[in-house]
Design a protein around this motif. Sequence first.
Motif, short mmCIF file in Angstrom:
data_model
loop_
_atom_site.label_atom_id
_atom_site.label_comp_id
_atom_site.label_asym_id
_atom_site.label_seq_id
_atom_site.Cartn_x
_atom_site.Cartn_y
_atom_site.Cartn_z
N THR A 16 0.85 -1.18 0.00
CA THR A 16 0.00 0.00 0.00
C THR A 16 0.89 1.23 0.00
OG1 THR A 16 -1.72 -1.15 1.26
CG2 THR A 16 -1.84 1.26 1.20
N PRO A 17 0.98 1.96 -1.11
CA PRO A 17 1.86 3.13 -1.15
C PRO A 17 1.30 4.30 -0.34
CG PRO A 17 1.35 2.31 -3.37
CD PRO A 17 0.38 1.69 -2.43
N SER A 28 1.22 6.52 -7.23
CA SER A 28 2.24 5.47 -7.12
C SER A 28 1.63 4.08 -7.23
CB SER A 28 2.99 5.59 -5.80
OG SER A 28 3.88 6.69 -5.80
N PHE A 29 0.45 3.92 -6.64
CA PHE A 29 -0.22 2.61 -6.70
C PHE A 29 -0.47 2.21 -8.15
CE2 PHE A 29 -4.01 -0.08 -6.94
CZ PHE A 29 -3.66 -1.10 -6.05
N GLY A 30 -0.97 3.13 -8.94
CA GLY A 30 -1.24 2.83 -10.34
C GLY A 30 0.02 2.49 -11.12
N ARG A 31 1.09 3.24 -10.88
CA ARG A 31 2.36 2.99 -11.58
C ARG A 31 2.94 1.63 -11.17
NH1 ARG A 31 4.35 7.54 -10.50
NH2 ARG A 31 5.42 7.04 -8.57
N TYR A 32 2.95 1.38 -9.88
CA TYR A 32 3.49 0.13 -9.35
C TYR A 32 2.67 -1.08 -9.80
CZ TYR A 32 2.87 -3.31 -5.51
OH TYR A 32 2.64 -4.43 -4.77
N PHE A 33 1.36 -1.00 -9.68
CA PHE A 33 0.52 -2.13 -10.04
C PHE A 33 0.58 -2.40 -11.54
CE2 PHE A 33 -4.07 -3.83 -10.34
CZ PHE A 33 -3.62 -5.13 -10.27
N SER A 34 0.59 -1.34 -12.34
CA SER A 34 0.69 -1.51 -13.79
C SER A 34 1.97 -2.23 -14.18
CB SER A 34 0.61 -0.16 -14.49
OG SER A 34 -0.65 0.44 -14.28
N SER A 35 3.05 -2.00 -13.43
CA SER A 35 4.31 -2.67 -13.73
C SER A 35 4.20 -4.18 -13.50
CB SER A 35 5.45 -2.09 -12.90
OG SER A 35 5.38 -2.52 -11.55
N LEU A 36 3.40 -4.59 -12.52
CA LEU A 36 3.21 -6.01 -12.25
C LEU A 36 2.39 -6.69 -13.34
CD1 LEU A 36 2.42 -6.32 -8.42
CD2 LEU A 36 4.34 -7.36 -9.64
N LEU A 37 1.55 -5.92 -13.99
CA LEU A 37 0.62 -6.50 -14.95
C LEU A 37 1.29 -6.92 -16.26
CD1 LEU A 37 -2.54 -4.27 -14.41
CD2 LEU A 37 -2.09 -6.59 -13.56
N PRO A 254 11.61 -3.42 3.74
CA PRO A 254 12.64 -3.54 2.70
C PRO A 254 12.06 -3.52 1.28
CG PRO A 254 13.02 -5.13 4.46
CD PRO A 254 11.64 -4.57 4.67
N LEU A 255 10.92 -4.17 1.11
CA LEU A 255 10.27 -4.21 -0.20
C LEU A 255 9.88 -2.81 -0.66
CD1 LEU A 255 9.02 -5.75 -2.56
CD2 LEU A 255 7.01 -6.17 -1.12
N LYS A 256 9.31 -2.03 0.24
CA LYS A 256 8.91 -0.67 -0.14
C LYS A 256 10.11 0.20 -0.50
CE LYS A 256 4.47 0.75 1.51
NZ LYS A 256 3.72 1.62 2.45
N TRP A 257 11.18 0.05 0.26
CA TRP A 257 12.39 0.83 -0.03
C TRP A 257 12.90 0.47 -1.43
CZ3 TRP A 257 17.38 0.54 -1.55
CH2 TRP A 257 18.18 1.67 -1.33
N LEU A 258 12.91 -0.81 -1.73
CA LEU A 258 13.41 -1.27 -3.02
C LEU A 258 12.53 -0.76 -4.16
CD1 LEU A 258 15.64 -2.99 -4.28
CD2 LEU A 258 14.15 -4.97 -4.03
N LEU A 259 11.21 -0.84 -4.00
CA LEU A 259 10.29 -0.37 -5.04
C LEU A 259 10.42 1.14 -5.25
CD1 LEU A 259 7.15 -2.50 -4.12
CD2 LEU A 259 8.58 -2.77 -6.16
N LEU A 265 7.57 3.69 -6.75
CA LEU A 265 6.88 4.43 -5.71
C LEU A 265 7.56 5.78 -5.53
CD1 LEU A 265 6.56 1.71 -2.88
CD2 LEU A 265 5.01 2.13 -4.81
N ALA A 266 6.77 6.81 -5.23
CA ALA A 266 7.34 8.12 -4.96
C ALA A 266 8.05 8.13 -3.61
CB ALA A 266 6.25 9.18 -4.99
N SER A 267 7.63 7.22 -2.72
CA SER A 267 8.19 7.19 -1.37
C SER A 267 8.09 5.78 -0.82
CB SER A 267 7.43 8.16 -0.46
OG SER A 267 7.69 7.92 0.90
N GLY A 268 9.04 5.40 0.00
CA GLY A 268 8.98 4.11 0.69
C GLY A 268 8.34 4.21 2.05
N THR A 269 7.56 5.27 2.28
CA THR A 269 6.96 5.54 3.58
C THR A 269 6.07 4.40 4.04
OG1 THR A 269 6.97 7.92 3.13
CG2 THR A 269 5.48 7.15 4.86
N LEU A 270 6.18 4.09 5.33
CA LEU A 270 5.29 3.14 5.99
C LEU A 270 4.50 3.89 7.05
CD1 LEU A 270 8.40 1.57 5.80
CD2 LEU A 270 6.78 -0.31 5.98
#
Length: 290
Positions: A16-17, A28-37, A254-259, A265-270
């Motif tokens: 969840t970005p 960011s969600f749209g960009r990230y999810f589209s990359s998985l598709l 770690p996954l968010k930082w890497l993405l 993602l614009a940010s790896g914020t949790l």
Amino acid sequence: MLNETNLQGLFVPLITPFDTEERLDLESFGRYFSSLLQYDIQGIVLNGTTGESPTVAWEEVGTLYKAARACLRPRRLPIIVGCGTNCTAESVRRSEAAGHWGADAVLAVTPYYSRPSEEGIIEHFRRIASVGIPVVAYEVPSRTGVALSVETMQRILDLDGVIGLKDASGGLALAAGLLPDCPKPILCGEDALLLDMLHLGAAGGMLASANVETASFLKVCAQVSEGNTSHAVETFDRLLPLIRLLFRESNPAPLKWLLARQGLLASGTLRCPMGPVSTAMQAELDAFLT
């Protein structure tokens, strides 16, 4: 909707970005999810552990579901929504809502914190399954504080409406005890045990690590299915260092930082209480990218 036949292959639990103010970041969600598709994954999971479900409001889950469906058009890909809580009534309410949205199944975790009896846990799943939307049970004792026996999990899988299991029990004993006689699919939820579980007869995996190196995870599943054991071992051995790295600190930090480092993602914020990865981890992840 998903059923016992098509709950197989690779399902990716989405992160969840958030922006730097800890608000949903739908761009960011749209960009990230589209990359998985671009990959032939078999489904996704919203609002699971990797999606930081404890800190995501239910209304936000609805927003993410709509955003995911918008990204998918016109493609049809199963969406499983995490609806399990340690309150049966709330889990039922969420499952009903996910059904109204059009979700293909719900993921329901073993009730945590209150440590109910095994009979209470079975009743918990029975009430969720009675909603009518397919249920994937989720066993993860490292987070719930309760480890179910093979016999109890079999009784849960015997319930009408429970179509399968995500096994993140931390070992192979549960899968080994269930798979010889269980007609319902079991998905590996313990990333480092994927190859072992596939060899036991698991139907696939629901793996946070598959957010990166997705093609390689798909390759492992295909190689095992085709009987190419030696090639599957080689492919998976190359993935193991990444898997271990991504779980060295609490998932999904770690996954968010890497993405974010990859620009997805614009940010790896949790969301607090989750915090950013250590500087040492950042250096290791950066080395992985190079």
